[in-house]
Motif scaffolding. Structure first.
Motif, mmCIF file in Angstrom:
data_model
loop_
_atom_site.group_PDB
_atom_site.id
_atom_site.type_symbol
_atom_site.label_atom_id
_atom_site.label_comp_id
_atom_site.label_asym_id
_atom_site.label_seq_id
_atom_site.Cartn_x
_atom_site.Cartn_y
_atom_site.Cartn_z
ATOM 1 N N MET A 184 0.819 -1.216 0.000
ATOM 2 C CA MET A 184 0.000 0.000 0.000
ATOM 3 C C MET A 184 0.857 1.272 0.000
ATOM 4 N N GLY A 185 2.178 1.109 -0.055
ATOM 5 C CA GLY A 185 3.084 2.257 -0.008
ATOM 6 C C GLY A 185 2.774 3.359 -1.016
ATOM 7 N N PRO A 186 2.348 3.034 -2.267
ATOM 8 C CA PRO A 186 2.101 4.091 -3.252
ATOM 9 C C PRO A 186 0.966 5.046 -2.877
ATOM 10 N N VAL A 187 0.102 4.675 -1.918
ATOM 11 C CA VAL A 187 -0.992 5.582 -1.539
ATOM 12 C C VAL A 187 -0.923 5.980 -0.061
ATOM 13 N N SER A 213 -3.423 10.537 -3.578
ATOM 14 C CA SER A 213 -3.315 9.074 -3.677
ATOM 15 C C SER A 213 -4.131 8.564 -4.860
ATOM 16 N N ASN A 214 -3.482 7.852 -5.753
ATOM 17 C CA ASN A 214 -4.215 7.281 -6.888
ATOM 18 C C ASN A 214 -4.656 5.865 -6.498
ATOM 19 N N THR A 215 -5.711 5.813 -5.707
ATOM 20 C CA THR A 215 -6.171 4.517 -5.178
ATOM 21 C C THR A 215 -6.753 3.631 -6.282
ATOM 22 N N GLU A 216 -7.337 4.272 -7.294
ATOM 23 C CA GLU A 216 -7.948 3.502 -8.376
ATOM 24 C C GLU A 216 -6.874 2.747 -9.156
ATOM 25 N N SER A 217 -5.784 3.445 -9.442
ATOM 26 C CA SER A 217 -4.695 2.825 -10.199
ATOM 27 C C SER A 217 -4.063 1.681 -9.391
ATOM 28 N N LEU A 218 -3.885 1.910 -8.080
ATOM 29 C CA LEU A 218 -3.285 0.850 -7.259
ATOM 30 C C LEU A 218 -4.227 -0.362 -7.167
ATOM 31 N N SER A 219 -5.538 -0.090 -7.098
ATOM 32 C CA SER A 219 -6.511 -1.196 -7.073
ATOM 33 C C SER A 219 -6.374 -2.043 -8.338
ATOM 34 N N GLY A 224 -4.277 -6.927 -11.050
ATOM 35 C CA GLY A 224 -3.303 -7.547 -11.954
ATOM 36 C C GLY A 224 -2.427 -8.572 -11.247
ATOM 37 N N LEU A 225 -2.270 -8.418 -9.921
ATOM 38 C CA LEU A 225 -1.496 -9.406 -9.149
ATOM 39 C C LEU A 225 -2.353 -10.622 -8.797
ATOM 40 N N GLY A 226 -3.646 -10.552 -9.129
ATOM 41 C CA GLY A 226 -4.530 -11.700 -8.886
ATOM 42 C C GLY A 226 -5.438 -11.543 -7.681
ATOM 43 N N ASP A 231 -10.533 -8.848 -1.572
ATOM 44 C CA ASP A 231 -9.192 -8.734 -0.988
ATOM 45 C C ASP A 231 -8.623 -7.326 -1.192
ATOM 46 N N ILE A 232 -8.939 -6.742 -2.354
ATOM 47 C CA ILE A 232 -8.499 -5.358 -2.597
ATOM 48 C C ILE A 232 -9.191 -4.431 -1.596
ATOM 49 N N ALA A 233 -10.491 -4.648 -1.399
ATOM 50 C CA ALA A 233 -11.239 -3.809 -0.452
ATOM 51 C C ALA A 233 -10.630 -3.907 0.942
ATOM 52 N N ARG A 234 -10.208 -5.112 1.325
ATOM 53 C CA ARG A 234 -9.631 -5.287 2.677
ATOM 54 C C ARG A 234 -8.313 -4.538 2.834
ATOM 55 N N ARG A 235 -7.583 -4.350 1.725
ATOM 56 C CA ARG A 235 -6.332 -3.586 1.824
ATOM 57 C C ARG A 235 -6.621 -2.151 2.247
ATOM 58 N N PHE A 236 -7.748 -1.596 1.727
ATOM 59 C CA PHE A 236 -8.101 -0.209 2.050
ATOM 60 C C PHE A 236 -8.938 -0.111 3.327
#
Ligand code: SF4
Ligand code: SF4
Length: 259
Positions: A184-187, A213-219, A224-226, A231-236
Motif C-alpha cells: 500500500m506504499g504508493p498511496v 493518492s491514486n487509489t484507483e490505479s493501485l486497485s 493484476g497481481l490476482g 481482498d483489494i477492499a480489505r487492503r483499504f
C-alpha cells in the motif's frame, strides 16, 4: 512561565501515548521546556486544565466523548491529533459500515449498559484540529518535531509524501515491483521511515492516505497481481477505513454495496 501541555485519551488502545513515552531521554528534555499538566499515562491528571498545546489520542465513540472533546478544544490554544484513531476513526471505525443496534446485542450480554454513538469518528469531524499526525501508532519523533516547531514559533511540517518516497531515499528494494506483493506504499503517507518494506514486508497503510493518492490505479495493479475485489477492499478497509480517500477506494472496488 513554561508552555502547558496536555495529552488526552479518547477511544484508543493507548499505543500512541506509549509512543510519546518511548521517547525516553528526549522526553526528559521536553519536560525541561514545557509543563505537562495532564497526561494520565505518565501520572499527571488535570483534564480540565487550560493549555497551550493539547495532544489528542483516540476517536469519538460515545456521547460523553463528544462533550469532552468540545471542552478540550475550548481549553486549548493548539490541538494536535495523534494516531489513526484520532485522525481517521481508527480500526474501530470498521463498525461504521454496520448498524450498531444489530451488533450490540450480538457482542454484549447486557447491551442496555452500552452507551455508544453509531459511528467511530475522527476528532476533526467535531472540532477544529490544528495539525494531524498519522500512524498506528504515531511516530514519537513526529510528535517531538511538531512540539518543537510550535515552541519556536514555526508552523509544524505536514509531511504527506508517500511511503514510496522513503523507500527510494533509503534505497530499499520495492516489494511491489520486485516481489509482486500488494504493498500500500504508493498511496500511504510517509512518516514511519518505510519500516515494513525495509524488512521485505508490504505496507498495510497504517499512516493513512498520502496526498494525491491514486487509489484507483493501485486497485487495478492489485487486480493484476490476482487479488479478488474483496481482498483489494480489505487492503483499504483496515486501520484507516474511514479516511475519505480509502473509504471511496473500497467502494470503487465493488465491495461497498455489501454494507
Ligand atoms: S492509532 Fe493505533 S496505536 Fe494509536 S491509539 Fe489508535 S489503535 Fe492504538
Ligand atoms: S510501512 Fe506502512 S504499515 Fe509499515 S509502519 Fe510504515 S505506514 Fe505503517
Amino acid at each position: 512561565m513554561k508552555p502547558k501541555i496536555a495529552v488526552h485519551k479518547f477511544t484508543s488502545c493507548d499505543g500512541c501515548q506509549l509512543a510519546f513515552l518511548n521517547l525516553g531521554e528526549q522526553l526528559l528534555e521536553v519536560f525541561e521546556l514545557v509543563d505537562i499538566v495532564h497526561f494520565a499515562e505518565a501520572g499527571a491528571v488535570d483534564p480540565e486544565a487550560t493549555v497551550d498545546v493539547a495532544f489528542v489520542e483516540g476517536s469519538i465513540s460515545t456521547p460523553h466523548e463528544l462533550e469532552r472533546i468540545r471542552r478540550v478544544r475550548a481549553n486549548s490554544k493548539y490541538l494536535i491529533t495523534i494516531g489513526a484513531c484520532a485522525t481517521a476513526g481508527g480500526l474501530q471505525a470498521l463498525r461504521n459500515g454496520a448498524h450498531s443496534a444489530d451488533w450490540l446485542s450480538q457482542v454484549y450480554a447486557s447491551p442496555q449498559y452500552i452507551d455508544t454513538l453509531a459511528d467511530s469518528t475522527a476528532i476533526a469531524r467535531h472540532v477544529k484540529v490544528d495539525l494531524e499526525l498519522w500512524g498506528c501508532p504515531v511516530n514519537g519523533r513526529q510528535v517531538l518535531a511538531a512540539l518543537r516547531a510550535l515552541l519556536f514559533g514555526v508552523a509544524p511540517l505536514n509531511d504527506a509524501d508517500k511511503v514510496c518516497i522513503e523507500c527510494k531515499r533509503h534505497q530499499t528494494v520495492c516489494v511491489l515491483v520486485a516481489h509482486g506483493v500488494p504493498c500500500m506504499g504508493p498511496v500511504t503517507r510517509t512518516g514511519c521511515g518505510a519500516l515494513c518494506p525495509s524488512f521485505g514486508r508490504d505496507c498495510y497503510a497504517c499512516y493513512g492516505p498520502a496526498e494525491n493518492s491514486n487509489t484507483e490505479s493501485l486497485s487495478r495493479r492489485f487486480a493484476g497481481l490476482g487479488l479478488m475485489p474483496v481482498d483489494i477492499a480489505r487492503r483499504f478497509r483496515f486501520i484507516n477505513s474511514a479516511a475519505p480517500a480509502f473509504a471511496t477506494a473500497w467502494q470503487v472496488s465493488g465491495e461497498g454495496e455489501r454494507n
